[in-house]
Enzyme design. Structure first.
Site, PDB file in Angstrom:
ATOM      1  CG  HIS A 275       8.349  -5.785  10.001  1.00 55.30           C
ATOM      2  ND1 HIS A 275       9.701  -5.866   9.827  1.00 55.30           N
ATOM      3  CD2 HIS A 275       8.153  -5.483  11.301  1.00 55.30           C
ATOM      4  CE1 HIS A 275      10.303  -5.645  10.978  1.00 55.30           C
ATOM      5  NE2 HIS A 275       9.394  -5.403  11.902  1.00 55.30           N
ATOM      6  CG  ASP A 329       3.325  -2.251  16.661  1.00 54.88           C
ATOM      7  OD1 ASP A 329       4.183  -2.055  15.778  1.00 54.88           O
ATOM      8  OD2 ASP A 329       3.542  -2.076  17.872  1.00 54.88           O
TER       9      ASP A 329
HETATM   10  C1  SDX Z   1       7.539  -1.865  14.239  1.00 58.38           C
HETATM   11  O1  SDX Z   1      11.875  -2.463  12.053  1.00 58.38           O
HETATM   12  C2  SDX Z   1      11.448  -3.076  13.128  1.00 58.38           C
HETATM   13  O2  SDX Z   1      11.993  -4.078  13.590  1.00 58.38           O
HETATM   14  C3  SDX Z   1      10.264  -2.412  13.806  1.00 58.38           C
HETATM   15  C4  SDX Z   1       9.561  -3.220  14.869  1.00 58.38           C
HETATM   16  C5  SDX Z   1      10.423  -3.414  16.096  1.00 58.38           C
HETATM   17  O3  SDX Z   1      10.230  -4.414  16.825  1.00 58.38           O
HETATM   18  O4  SDX Z   1      11.237  -2.487  16.397  1.00 58.38           O
HETATM   19  O5  SDX Z   1       9.203  -4.498  14.360  1.00 58.38           O
HETATM   20  C6  SDX Z   1       8.299  -2.516  15.355  1.00 58.38           C
HETATM   21  O6  SDX Z   1       7.772  -0.713  13.964  1.00 58.38           O
HETATM   22  C7  SDX Z   1       6.562  -2.679  13.450  1.00 58.38           C
HETATM   23  C8  SDX Z   1       5.911  -1.872  12.265  1.00 58.38           C
HETATM   24  C9  SDX Z   1       4.765  -1.033  12.837  1.00 58.38           C
HETATM   25  N1  SDX Z   1       4.253  -0.090  11.806  1.00 58.38           N
HETATM   26  C10 SDX Z   1       3.043  -0.245  11.274  1.00 58.38           C
HETATM   27  O7  SDX Z   1       2.280  -1.181  11.535  1.00 58.38           O
HETATM   28  C11 SDX Z   1       2.649   0.886  10.320  1.00 58.38           C
HETATM   29  C12 SDX Z   1       2.084   0.291   9.016  1.00 58.38           C
HETATM   30  N2  SDX Z   1       3.157  -0.360   8.274  1.00 58.38           N
HETATM   31  C13 SDX Z   1       3.784   0.404   7.208  1.00 58.38           C
HETATM   32  O8  SDX Z   1       3.976   1.757   7.550  1.00 58.38           O
HETATM   33  C14 SDX Z   1       5.001  -0.297   6.624  1.00 58.38           C
HETATM   34  O9  SDX Z   1       4.674  -1.613   6.448  1.00 58.38           O
HETATM   35  C15 SDX Z   1       6.341  -0.202   7.345  1.00 58.38           C
HETATM   36  C16 SDX Z   1       6.729   1.204   7.628  1.00 58.38           C
HETATM   37  C17 SDX Z   1       6.296  -0.964   8.623  1.00 58.38           C
HETATM   38  C18 SDX Z   1       7.403  -0.827   6.434  1.00 58.38           C
HETATM   39  O10 SDX Z   1       7.394  -0.062   5.295  1.00 58.38           O
HETATM   40  P1  SDX Z   1       8.506  -0.217   4.124  1.00 58.38           P
HETATM   41  O11 SDX Z   1       9.378  -1.390   4.370  1.00 58.38           O
HETATM   42  O12 SDX Z   1       9.147   1.106   3.909  1.00 58.38           O
HETATM   43  O13 SDX Z   1       7.601  -0.615   2.893  1.00 58.38           O
HETATM   44  P2  SDX Z   1       6.784   0.428   2.035  1.00 58.38           P
HETATM   45  O14 SDX Z   1       6.193   1.519   2.876  1.00 58.38           O
HETATM   46  O15 SDX Z   1       7.658   0.830   0.906  1.00 58.38           O
HETATM   47  O16 SDX Z   1       5.565  -0.475   1.528  1.00 58.38           O
HETATM   48  C19 SDX Z   1       5.713  -1.350   0.392  1.00 58.38           C
HETATM   49  C20 SDX Z   1       4.321  -1.448  -0.218  1.00 58.38           C
HETATM   50  C21 SDX Z   1       3.699  -0.078  -0.514  1.00 58.38           C
HETATM   51  O17 SDX Z   1       2.789  -0.248  -1.601  1.00 58.38           O
HETATM   52  P3  SDX Z   1       3.317   0.154  -3.106  1.00 58.38           P
HETATM   53  O18 SDX Z   1       3.661   1.639  -3.039  1.00 58.38           O
HETATM   54  O19 SDX Z   1       4.489  -0.737  -3.389  1.00 58.38           O
HETATM   55  O20 SDX Z   1       2.094  -0.122  -3.974  1.00 58.38           O
HETATM   56  O21 SDX Z   1       3.427  -2.068   0.714  1.00 58.38           O
HETATM   57  C22 SDX Z   1       2.381  -1.150   1.056  1.00 58.38           C
HETATM   58  C23 SDX Z   1       2.900   0.226   0.714  1.00 58.38           C
HETATM   59  O22 SDX Z   1       1.813   1.113   0.462  1.00 58.38           O
HETATM   60  N3  SDX Z   1       2.147  -1.255   2.504  1.00 58.38           N
HETATM   61  C24 SDX Z   1       0.952  -1.198   3.083  1.00 58.38           C
HETATM   62  C25 SDX Z   1       1.177  -1.358   4.457  1.00 58.38           C
HETATM   63  N4  SDX Z   1       2.503  -1.489   4.670  1.00 58.38           N
HETATM   64  C26 SDX Z   1       3.084  -1.423   3.451  1.00 58.38           C
HETATM   65  N5  SDX Z   1      -0.282  -1.022   2.576  1.00 58.38           N
HETATM   66  C27 SDX Z   1      -1.311  -0.998   3.456  1.00 58.38           C
HETATM   67  N6  SDX Z   1      -1.164  -1.139   4.799  1.00 58.38           N
HETATM   68  C28 SDX Z   1       0.058  -1.319   5.327  1.00 58.38           C
HETATM   69  N7  SDX Z   1       0.192  -1.453   6.661  1.00 58.38           N
END
Ligand code: SDX
Length: 392
Positions: A275, A329
């Protein structure tokens, strides 16, 4: 092209030049009185009331009143608000006619985005962006979205349209339209709690998009159309459907370990985790986890719940130290599946609930509006010459 942050170097006037905050992760772009999130402590409050108390004690309708009025309603106020919502459940004939023209293969989120936009064509006050006009449209959108979703699903299933039932709450009327029969109290309550949990969440991507739209003094229908389109993405509201796809792909609990580790090894996302704000478990996931266990047990979906628990434990061990924990989710997927909802209706459920937060934020924006127009850092060429086509 790799993005390069522009260093904030002082401009001639001495003030620092704005720096690029990629994804606006560290930018405050609005003030709100509706929901408070402490991502480090895993706290979510609606107007100061913690989400767990609301999920246990409130209803979706009461929560909408709270978000829009910044206080809980008195008994007669709640009754009047519920009456006002139920008076707006029904759709205009033109909307039913439009639903009937949509290809049955249309993805429900494409259908919903189209139908929310179409509501403007049958509302003569669509362009009234006064506070009062916007509040009325917000009420209509919250009241009518259930019928849009349920009747598109009936249309694509070859079933006749079902009228909303103004004798029931939003959850009950929706499930009755969708299935053709009145839900049990337990099923009604299960959906009502999900609607409470998804109603608002600070300046998430779809809420921000809605604010950008209304800030131009466009209209509430345009803003909600923007929001539905934004929520659809799998990084945002579309994640709950992707979680179910993942659970179906894994299939059995003994395949969890290899599946998850392979994903992580390939730097692929495990949906329903991580998140932008929460660096501990999303408090909505905490509540939904207990809830989905109950609903899964009641509906013979225990294995799905156990698989989810196994994934959660493995992710905690593998990436918990990186602040990657379950979000809303992850357990909403098993809950919606156990409620008998088709997988591609999960994100429309999210949109149905979030109509309250989106429209509430739009009204906050209108109360203290300024066009939202950030800057871009130009990284292209300068002093380029125009070359006539014959010489290229
Ligand atoms: C919602 O913002 C809100 O409030 C949204 C929400 C709402 O109520 O409106 O809460 C609803 O959208 C919840 C989120 C649902 N999305 C997912 O479940 C999709 C999977 N999650 C990721 O896409 C990610 O965690 C985000 C998009 C939610 C957040 O991403 P950020 O803050 O941009 O962080 P990032 O992508 O830069 O990740 C940081 C690190 C990365 O690794 P490194 O490159 O640093 O090595 O964490 C890793 C990412 O690869 N990572 C994950 C991961 N989420 C982040 N690795 C594996 N699985 C994951 N789910």
């Amino acid at each position: 092209m790799t993005a390069t942050a522009v260093p904030s170097t002082p401009s001639p006037s001495g003030s620092a030049k704005p720096a690029w905050d990629k994804g606006l992760a560290n930018t405050i772009a609005a003030e709100t009185e509706m929901s408070f999130i402490d991502g480090g402590k895993g706290i979510l409050e609606y107007v100061g009331i913690d989400i767990d108390s609301l999920a246990r004690n409130s209803t979706y309708e009461e929560t909408v009143f709270l978000l829009w009025n910044r206080r809980l309603p008195k008994k007669d106020e709640l009754a009047a608000f519920e009456r006002a919502l139920r008076a707006e459940y029904e759709l205009a004939p033109e909307i039913y006619n439009l639903i009937a023209t949509l290809p049955k293969s249309t993805t429900p989120m494409h259908a919903l985005r189209t139908l929310v936009s179409a509501l403007a064509t049958v509302d003569p006050t669509a362009d009234d962006h006064s506070i009062e006009g916007s509040q009325l449209k917000a009420l209509k959108l919250v009241a009518k979205t259930p019928a849009l979703i349920a009747n598109f699903d009936r249309h694509r299933s070859g079933k006749p349209f079902a009228k909303p039932d103004a004798s029931q709450n939003i959850a009950g009327s929706f499930l009755t339209m969708l299935t053709g029969q009145k839900p049990t109290d337990a099923m009604n309550r299960a959906l009502d709690v999900c609607l409470i949990l998804h109603a608002d969440h600070g300046l998430n991507a779809s809420t921000f998009a809605a604010r950008v739209t209304i800030a131009t003094l466009s209209d509430m229908y345009s803003a909600m159309t923007t929001a539905v389109g934004t929520l659809k993405g799998p990084l945002h509201g579309g994640a709950n459907e992707e979680v179910m796809v993942m659970l179906n792909e894994i299939g059995t609990i003994d395949r969890v370990d290899a599946f998850v580790k392979a994903k992580l090894a390939k730097k692929e996302l495990v949906m329903g985790f991580g998140h932008r704000v929460y660096k501990t478990t999303d408090p909505r996931a905490t509540y939904l986890k207990t809830f989905s266990k109950q609903v899964a047990t009641d509906t013979g979906n225990e294995k799905l719940y156990e698989m989810s628990r196994t994934i959660e434990d493995l992710m905690a061990a593998e990436v918990g130290s990186k602040g990657i924990w379950p979000n809303v989710d992850f357990y909403s997927a098993t809950t919606y599946h156990s409620l008998g909802l088709r997988l591609d209706l999960f994100t429309p459920m999210f949109a149905m609930s979030r109509m309250a937060g989106w429209s509430g934020h739009c009204i906050e924006q209108l109360r203290d509006n300024r066009l939202i127009r950030p800057q871009a850092s130009y990284i292209g060429p300068h002093a380029a010459k125009y070359v006539p086509i014959a010489e290229r």
